[in-house]
Design a protein around this motif. Sequence first.
Motif, mmCIF file in Angstrom:
data_model
loop_
_atom_site.group_PDB
_atom_site.id
_atom_site.type_symbol
_atom_site.label_atom_id
_atom_site.label_comp_id
_atom_site.label_asym_id
_atom_site.label_seq_id
_atom_site.Cartn_x
_atom_site.Cartn_y
_atom_site.Cartn_z
ATOM 1 N N ASP A 254 0.838 -1.195 0.000
ATOM 2 C CA ASP A 254 0.000 0.000 0.000
ATOM 3 C C ASP A 254 0.875 1.247 0.000
ATOM 4 N N ALA A 255 1.274 1.659 -1.188
ATOM 5 C CA ALA A 255 2.179 2.809 -1.289
ATOM 6 C C ALA A 255 1.474 4.099 -0.894
ATOM 7 N N GLN B 235 -1.903 9.570 3.522
ATOM 8 C CA GLN B 235 -3.109 10.040 4.188
ATOM 9 C C GLN B 235 -2.712 10.838 5.413
ATOM 10 N N GLY B 236 -3.662 11.576 5.958
ATOM 11 C CA GLY B 236 -3.388 12.293 7.195
ATOM 12 C C GLY B 236 -2.841 13.678 6.918
ATOM 13 N N SER B 237 -2.774 14.461 7.992
ATOM 14 C CA SER B 237 -2.537 15.893 7.831
ATOM 15 C C SER B 237 -1.090 16.264 8.089
ATOM 16 N N ASP B 238 -0.236 15.268 8.252
ATOM 17 C CA ASP B 238 1.130 15.548 8.646
ATOM 18 C C ASP B 238 1.864 16.356 7.592
ATOM 19 N N LEU B 239 2.478 17.407 8.064
ATOM 20 C CA LEU B 239 3.287 18.286 7.226
ATOM 21 C C LEU B 239 4.313 17.509 6.418
ATOM 22 N N THR C 130 6.892 9.540 3.014
ATOM 23 C CA THR C 130 6.542 8.482 2.075
ATOM 24 C C THR C 130 7.627 8.345 1.021
ATOM 25 N N PHE C 131 8.071 9.466 0.518
ATOM 26 C CA PHE C 131 9.119 9.467 -0.491
ATOM 27 C C PHE C 131 10.350 8.729 0.033
ATOM 28 N N GLU D 276 -1.090 8.646 -10.317
ATOM 29 C CA GLU D 276 -0.743 9.985 -10.815
ATOM 30 C C GLU D 276 -0.350 10.925 -9.685
ATOM 31 N N HIS D 277 -0.511 10.503 -8.442
ATOM 32 C CA HIS D 277 -0.164 11.380 -7.326
ATOM 33 C C HIS D 277 1.284 11.846 -7.494
ATOM 34 N N PRO D 278 1.515 13.166 -7.313
ATOM 35 C CA PRO D 278 2.876 13.683 -7.555
ATOM 36 C C PRO D 278 3.957 12.971 -6.738
ATOM 37 N N VAL D 279 3.628 12.587 -5.505
ATOM 38 C CA VAL D 279 4.643 11.918 -4.682
ATOM 39 C C VAL D 279 4.962 10.535 -5.256
ATOM 40 N N ILE D 280 3.918 9.814 -5.648
ATOM 41 C CA ILE D 280 4.125 8.484 -6.232
ATOM 42 C C ILE D 280 4.933 8.611 -7.526
#
Length: 730
Positions: free
Chosen positions: A560-561, A566-570, A576-577, A604-608
Amino acid sequence: MTADFFHEGQLVGVLTTQPLDRLLDYKAPEGGCWLGAFVEVPLGPRKVLGVVWGAGQGNFDLSKIRSVNRVLEAAPMREEMRNFLGRVADYTLTPMPAMLRLATRAPGLGDAPSMRKVYRLGDAAPERLTEARARVLEVLRDYGGLSFTLGELAEAAGVGTSVVKGLVTQGAVREEDTPRDTPYPALDPDLAGKSLADDQAASAEILREGVRSGRYGTTLLQGVTGSGKTEVYLEAVAECLRQGRQALVLLPEIALTNEFIHRVEARFGMPPAEWHSGVTLTERRRCWRMVGQGAAQLVVGARSALYLPFRDLGLIVVDEEHDTSYKQEDGVVYNARDMAVLRASLNEAQVVLASATPSLESWANVEAGKYRKLELTSRFGAAVMPKMSAIDMRVEDVPSGRWISPSLQAAINDRTQKGEQSLIFLNRRGYAPVTLCRACGHQIGCDHCDARMVEHRFLKRLVCHQCGETKPMPAACPSCGVEGKLAPVGPGVERMAEEVAAVFPESRVTVLSSDLFGSARALKEAIANIAEGGTDIIIGTQLVAKGHNFPLLTLVGVIDADLGLQGSDLRAAERTFQLMRQVAGRAGRAETPGEALLQTYQPEHPVIRAILSGDEEGFWSAEAAARKAAGVPPYGRMAGIVLSSPNVQEVFDLGSEMARRIEPLRRIGAEVYGPAPAPIARIRGRHRVRLLVKADKAAPIQAALAEWVGQFKLPTNLRLTIDIDPQSFY
Ligand code: ADP
Ligand code: ZN
C-alpha cells in the motif's frame, strides 16, 4: 568575569538536577573547586548531584549557606559543554536541571572509591583443597587472565565469599586494586582501510580536509544504501583520531550497532566505546568518565550520546540523518541532528550527515549554502537503484480480503523460481488495524485513547498502539452484544503472512515485525537466516527499511504505497518518499538487478510519480516550494503546544485563554492556531488539546513563547509541553 577556581569558603552557584528554577549557593569545600566541577551538595536532608556553574550570588543569610559536600572524581564540565546545554535549553525551552539530568545519565557518578578489588589466580597452592576451593580455582583457570570482583567470582564458582577470602590468605588467589573504570583500548587510524573507488576517495579527502582544518563545518554525505557512505565517513573518523581529537558516530537504532561495531573494529583494530540503552550500567558510567578524560577516542551511540562530556570532540557523524528517531519526543524535546550541528559549531568540530534520503531540512541547508554536499553516485560494486514501477490497483482484480495483486503475485513467483528473494512491505504491525462489528458497525477502540485497537493474532489479543493497553478479543460486540459478528478489516503483516501462505504454499516465509521478536538476538538470528537464503519471501514493516543487507533479495513489493500519504502531517510526502525509496533500495544490492513494484490507487499522485521516476531534485524542489508558500519549516518556524489533563474542561479552558492572550506572540508577528483537539485527542486517559504557533524564520520565537506561556497558571494535573520544530503531529 568569573574566576575559574574557587577557594575554600568562597561562594559558588551550583546547578543541580533538582527541578528548581535557579542556582543554589554553597561554600566551596576544603581544597576548593574548579568552575564546572561535578559536586555533591546537601539539599534539605538529601545529597544531590550538581555542577559549579559560577560564582554564588550571596543573596541569602551567609551564615545559613552550607558547604559543598565533596567534589566528584570526574573532569569538570567544560565551558563548551556548559554553553551547549544552555543553548539547547534556550532553543527547546527546557529547564536547565533537565538538561543536566540529560548530561549525567550514568549511574554512580557520585561514587567515591575509584578503585576496586579484583581477584586473579595466585601462585601458591591452597593448603587443603576442598571442593568449594577447587571450584574457585577452576573458574579462574577457565577464564585465563580475567579478573573478577569478589561477588562475581563467588557467584561463578557457586561458593560463599569467605571461601575466596580464605584462598587469598593462602596466596592461592591474588587480590589487586584496579581502577573501577578503565580506559578504552587505543584505536589505530592507520590500519589499512578498504581501497576506495574514485568518488569515494574524493569525498573522503574532502571530509579529511574538513577535519584537518580544525574548524566547524557540516557536510551532507548523500548516496544510496551500499554506495559506501560508511566507508567514507570512517576515513573522516580516522583523520579525527590522527588529530588527537574525539569522534562520535550517532546511529538511529540499537539494532544497527552490532554490525557496525564489527566494522569499526575491522577498520581501527579495536572496538569503540558504546552508548545506548543496551549497554550495562557499569559500562555506561565507564563510558561517561572515560569520554571526559579523553580515554575514549570514538563513541558509537544513540542520540543521547550527544550529551557526553567529550574532552575534545572533533567530529560528529549522524548516520541516517533523516531518521525520525533522532527527534526525542519525551522529556527534553530536541532533534539530535540539529543539536549535533550546534554542538559542533561551539567546538570547532565537523559534522557529517549521512543519508540515502536526506531530510528536507538538510536539503534546504545545502541550497542555502550552509552545508556542503557530497554525493556518492554509484553503488559500490555494480548494482544500481532498482527499477521501480507502479501497479495500478484500480485495474487489478483482487478478491476481497486479499491484497496481493495478480501482477505482484506473478513477479514473486518469477523470483522464487530463480532462487531469489522477495520482500512484501506493509508498514502495519499486527493482524488487522480495525475490528468491526458486522451487526452494528461498531469499531473496537481503546478505553484510554482515541485510537482503534489493533488485532494481534500472534499474541491472541487486541493492542492499542498508542498506550500499549491490551485486551482479549471479545466473543460478542462490546456495543450491541451480538456474538460472532466481529470481523477484521484491512491488513497487517500477520494477515499478509496468511495470504502469502495461501497464495505461495510452497514458499518459505519470514515475517519481520518488531513485536514478533522476544529479543534483539532473536531478531538478529532471523536477519542472519534471511541473508543466508533461509527464506523465499520476507514480509516486513519499516523494520526492514533500515540498513540490513540481504544479498539474495531482488524484488520489493509495496502493498500500500498510498498508506503514508493520508493524514494531515506536514511531512507526509517527505516521509513516504523516503520510506519508499529506502525500502526499494533493499532490492538488488549485490550484482543481481533489483525491481520494486508499488501497489497504488493513485499512480498519478505527484509523490508516487516522484518516487517512481527517482527524480529526487525535482521532488525536493517541489516540496520546498510548497513549504515556502505555506511558511512552514524549514522556511518558517513552528511550535506545537500540547495541553493534556484527565479533565477535559480544564484543557479546553486553558487552551482558549491561551489563544486569547497572545500579546507576546503578536509582537513578533507570530500566528496562533487552535486550540483544537490534538489528532489523537486522548492518550492514556489524558485529554489532549493542541495549539500551533507559526512565525517567520527569523522571529525570536523562544523568548516570545516563554513570555506567553509564563502568563498562565497551570492547574495541578495539567501538563503543558512545547515542541519546537515539531516532527509529528499527534
Ligand atoms: P552505505 O553506508 O552507503 O550503505 P557501506 O559503506 O555500508 O554503504 O558499503 C556497502 C558495502 O560495500 C559494505 O559491505 C562495504 O564494506 C562495501 N564497500 C563499500 N565501499 C567499498 C570499497 N571501496 N571496497 C570494498 N568494499 C566496499
Ligand atoms: Zn490506548
